[in-house]
Scaffold this active site. Structure first.
Site, PDB file in Angstrom:
ATOM      1  N   HIS A 162       0.842  -1.204   0.000  1.00 57.99           N
ATOM      2  CA  HIS A 162       0.000   0.000   0.000  1.00 57.99           C
ATOM      3  C   HIS A 162       0.876   1.253   0.000  1.00 57.99           C
ATOM      4  CE1 HIS A 162      -3.080  -2.602   2.296  1.00 57.99           C
ATOM      5  NE2 HIS A 162      -3.566  -2.430   1.078  1.00 57.99           N
TER       6      HIS A 162
ATOM      7  N   LYS B  45     -15.270  -8.113   6.285  1.00 58.86           N
ATOM      8  CA  LYS B  45     -14.065  -8.658   6.904  1.00 58.86           C
ATOM      9  C   LYS B  45     -14.046  -8.335   8.384  1.00 58.86           C
ATOM     10  CE  LYS B  45     -11.157  -8.088   2.804  1.00 58.86           C
ATOM     11  NZ  LYS B  45      -9.958  -7.419   2.278  1.00 58.86           N
TER      12      LYS B  45
ATOM     13  N   ARG C 244      -2.092  -6.623  -7.909  1.00 61.82           N
ATOM     14  CA  ARG C 244      -1.016  -7.537  -7.517  1.00 61.82           C
ATOM     15  C   ARG C 244      -0.893  -8.722  -8.457  1.00 61.82           C
ATOM     16  NH1 ARG C 244      -3.133  -9.096  -1.844  1.00 61.82           N
ATOM     17  NH2 ARG C 244      -4.958  -9.117  -3.168  1.00 61.82           N
TER      18      ARG C 244
ATOM     19  N   SER D  23      -3.282  -7.704   3.265  1.00 68.24           N
ATOM     20  CA  SER D  23      -3.520  -7.419   4.682  1.00 68.24           C
ATOM     21  C   SER D  23      -3.928  -8.678   5.429  1.00 68.24           C
ATOM     22  CB  SER D  23      -4.583  -6.331   4.830  1.00 68.24           C
ATOM     23  OG  SER D  23      -4.106  -5.109   4.323  1.00 68.24           O
TER      24      SER D  23
END
Length: 166
Positions: free
Chosen positions: A18, A42, A92, A130
Protein backbone atom coordinates in the site's frame (compact mmCIF):
# COMPACT_ATOMS: atom_id res chain seq x y z
CA UNK A 1 -4.65 22.49 -13.43
CA UNK A 2 -4.17 20.72 -10.10
CA UNK A 3 -4.54 16.94 -10.44
CA UNK A 4 -5.99 15.17 -7.43
CA UNK A 5 -6.34 11.43 -6.96
CA UNK A 6 -8.13 9.24 -4.44
CA UNK A 7 -6.66 5.95 -3.24
CA UNK A 8 -9.44 4.09 -1.40
CA UNK A 9 -9.08 0.98 0.72
CA UNK A 10 -9.64 -0.63 4.07
CA UNK A 11 -5.90 -0.74 4.87
CA UNK A 12 -6.35 -3.21 7.72
CA UNK A 13 -3.42 -3.09 8.13
CA UNK A 14 -1.40 -0.82 5.86
CA UNK A 15 1.29 -2.89 4.12
CA UNK A 16 4.49 -1.86 2.37
CA UNK A 17 2.62 -2.63 -0.85
CA UNK A 18 0.00 0.00 0.00
CA UNK A 19 2.75 2.42 1.00
CA UNK A 20 4.57 1.82 -2.28
CA UNK A 21 1.39 2.65 -4.20
CA UNK A 22 0.91 5.82 -2.13
CA UNK A 23 4.53 6.90 -2.69
CA UNK A 24 4.30 6.31 -6.43
CA UNK A 25 0.93 8.07 -6.66
CA UNK A 26 2.38 11.08 -4.84
CA UNK A 27 4.89 11.52 -7.69
CA UNK A 28 2.14 11.38 -10.33
CA UNK A 29 -0.43 13.74 -8.81
CA UNK A 30 -0.43 17.14 -7.15
CA UNK A 31 -2.44 15.75 -4.25
CA UNK A 32 -3.43 12.23 -3.21
CA UNK A 33 -6.20 11.47 -0.73
CA UNK A 34 -5.94 8.10 0.98
CA UNK A 35 -9.53 7.19 1.85
CA UNK A 36 -9.83 4.76 4.74
CA UNK A 37 -13.00 2.71 4.80
CA UNK A 38 -14.24 -0.21 6.83
CA UNK A 39 -14.93 -3.42 4.95
CA UNK A 40 -17.92 -4.87 6.78
CA UNK A 41 -17.38 -8.23 5.08
CA UNK A 42 -14.06 -8.66 6.90
CA UNK A 43 -13.12 -8.89 10.55
CA UNK A 44 -11.13 -5.73 11.22
CA UNK A 45 -8.08 -5.67 13.45
CA UNK A 46 -7.98 -1.87 13.70
CA UNK A 47 -10.77 0.67 13.91
CA UNK A 48 -10.87 3.50 11.40
CA UNK A 49 -9.14 6.00 13.71
CA UNK A 50 -6.28 3.60 14.40
CA UNK A 51 -5.85 2.95 10.67
CA UNK A 52 -5.82 6.68 9.89
CA UNK A 53 -3.20 7.32 12.58
CA UNK A 54 -0.96 4.49 11.35
CA UNK A 55 -1.18 5.67 7.75
CA UNK A 56 -0.41 9.26 8.77
CA UNK A 57 2.71 8.07 10.58
CA UNK A 58 3.83 6.14 7.49
CA UNK A 59 3.28 9.03 5.06
CA UNK A 60 4.59 11.90 7.17
CA UNK A 61 7.36 12.41 4.60
CA UNK A 62 4.80 13.18 1.85
CA UNK A 63 3.47 16.74 1.93
CA UNK A 64 1.00 16.16 -0.90
CA UNK A 65 -0.84 13.20 0.65
CA UNK A 66 -3.62 13.35 3.20
CA UNK A 67 -5.68 10.67 4.89
CA UNK A 68 -9.45 10.92 5.11
CA UNK A 69 -12.21 8.71 6.41
CA UNK A 70 -14.74 7.21 4.02
CA UNK A 71 -17.74 6.23 6.09
CA UNK A 72 -20.52 5.73 3.58
CA UNK A 73 -21.58 6.29 0.01
CA UNK A 74 -19.93 5.54 -3.28
CA UNK A 75 -16.21 6.04 -3.73
CA UNK A 76 -16.83 8.10 -6.89
CA UNK A 77 -19.02 10.45 -4.84
CA UNK A 78 -16.21 10.89 -2.31
CA UNK A 79 -13.79 11.57 -5.18
CA UNK A 80 -16.08 14.28 -6.52
CA UNK A 81 -16.48 15.76 -3.02
CA UNK A 82 -12.70 16.15 -2.54
CA UNK A 83 -12.12 17.31 -6.12
CA UNK A 84 -10.33 14.18 -7.34
CA UNK A 85 -10.93 13.05 -10.89
CA UNK A 86 -8.81 9.90 -10.64
CA UNK A 87 -9.15 6.76 -8.54
CA UNK A 88 -5.93 4.88 -7.83
CA UNK A 89 -6.09 1.11 -7.54
CA UNK A 90 -3.30 -1.39 -7.00
CA UNK A 91 -3.00 -4.62 -8.93
CA UNK A 92 -1.02 -7.54 -7.52
CA UNK A 93 -2.02 -10.49 -9.67
CA UNK A 94 -4.50 -11.97 -12.16
CA UNK A 95 -7.12 -12.47 -9.45
CA UNK A 96 -7.04 -8.74 -8.67
CA UNK A 97 -7.39 -7.92 -12.38
CA UNK A 98 -10.93 -9.30 -12.72
CA UNK A 99 -12.09 -7.64 -9.53
CA UNK A 100 -10.51 -4.26 -10.33
CA UNK A 101 -11.79 -4.30 -13.91
CA UNK A 102 -15.35 -4.80 -12.67
CA UNK A 103 -15.04 -2.10 -10.02
CA UNK A 104 -13.61 0.35 -12.57
CA UNK A 105 -16.47 -0.38 -14.99
CA UNK A 106 -19.08 0.16 -12.27
CA UNK A 107 -17.42 3.38 -11.15
CA UNK A 108 -17.39 4.64 -14.76
CA UNK A 109 -21.13 4.05 -15.01
CA UNK A 110 -21.71 5.85 -11.73
CA UNK A 111 -19.57 8.85 -12.73
CA UNK A 112 -18.12 9.00 -16.26
CA UNK A 113 -15.86 11.91 -15.27
CA UNK A 114 -13.83 9.79 -12.84
CA UNK A 115 -10.98 7.76 -14.32
CA UNK A 116 -9.45 4.70 -12.69
CA UNK A 117 -5.69 4.31 -12.91
CA UNK A 118 -4.26 0.95 -11.95
CA UNK A 119 -0.71 0.75 -10.66
CA UNK A 120 0.97 -2.62 -10.89
CA UNK A 121 2.38 -3.71 -7.57
CA UNK A 122 6.14 -3.66 -7.38
CA UNK A 123 7.64 -7.14 -7.72
CA UNK A 124 8.61 -7.42 -4.05
CA UNK A 125 5.04 -6.65 -2.92
CA UNK A 126 2.94 -8.77 -5.29
CA UNK A 127 2.26 -11.48 -2.73
CA UNK A 128 1.30 -9.11 0.10
CA UNK A 129 -2.22 -8.81 1.43
CA UNK A 130 -3.52 -7.42 4.68
CA UNK A 131 -5.17 -10.76 5.42
CA UNK A 132 -1.89 -12.63 4.99
CA UNK A 133 -0.08 -10.11 7.21
CA UNK A 134 -2.67 -10.58 9.98
CA UNK A 135 -2.53 -14.37 9.72
CA UNK A 136 1.26 -14.59 9.87
CA UNK A 137 1.48 -12.07 12.68
CA UNK A 138 -1.23 -13.76 14.74
CA UNK A 139 0.85 -16.93 14.80
CA UNK A 140 4.05 -15.08 15.75
CA UNK A 141 5.63 -14.75 12.33
CA UNK A 142 7.97 -11.90 11.41
CA UNK A 143 6.22 -9.22 9.34
CA UNK A 144 8.72 -6.44 10.09
CA UNK A 145 9.93 -6.24 6.47
CA UNK A 146 6.39 -6.25 5.08
CA UNK A 147 4.77 -3.34 6.92
CA UNK A 148 5.91 0.09 8.16
CA UNK A 149 7.55 -0.03 11.62
CA UNK A 150 4.64 1.64 13.44
CA UNK A 151 2.22 -0.84 11.87
CA UNK A 152 4.41 -3.77 12.95
CA UNK A 153 4.45 -2.46 16.53
CA UNK A 154 0.69 -1.81 16.55
CA UNK A 155 -0.13 -5.29 15.25
CA UNK A 156 2.08 -6.97 17.84
CA UNK A 157 0.50 -4.86 20.60
CA UNK A 158 -3.02 -5.56 19.35
CA UNK A 159 -2.50 -9.32 19.20
CA UNK A 160 -0.85 -9.32 22.65
CA UNK A 161 -3.94 -7.67 24.12
CA UNK A 162 -6.35 -9.93 22.21
CA UNK A 163 -4.51 -13.06 23.35
CA UNK A 164 -4.56 -11.85 26.97
CA UNK A 165 -8.32 -11.30 26.76
CA UNK A 166 -8.92 -14.93 25.81
Amino acid sequence: MIRKALFPGSFDPLTNGHLDTINRSATLFDHVFVAVSTNTAKKNLFDVNEKIELIQLAINHLDNVSVIEHTDGLTVDLAKKVGADVLIRGLRNAEDFEYEMNIAAMNKIQNPDIETIILMASQQHRFLSSSLIKEVSFFGGDISKLVPPDVDRAIREKYSVLKLEK
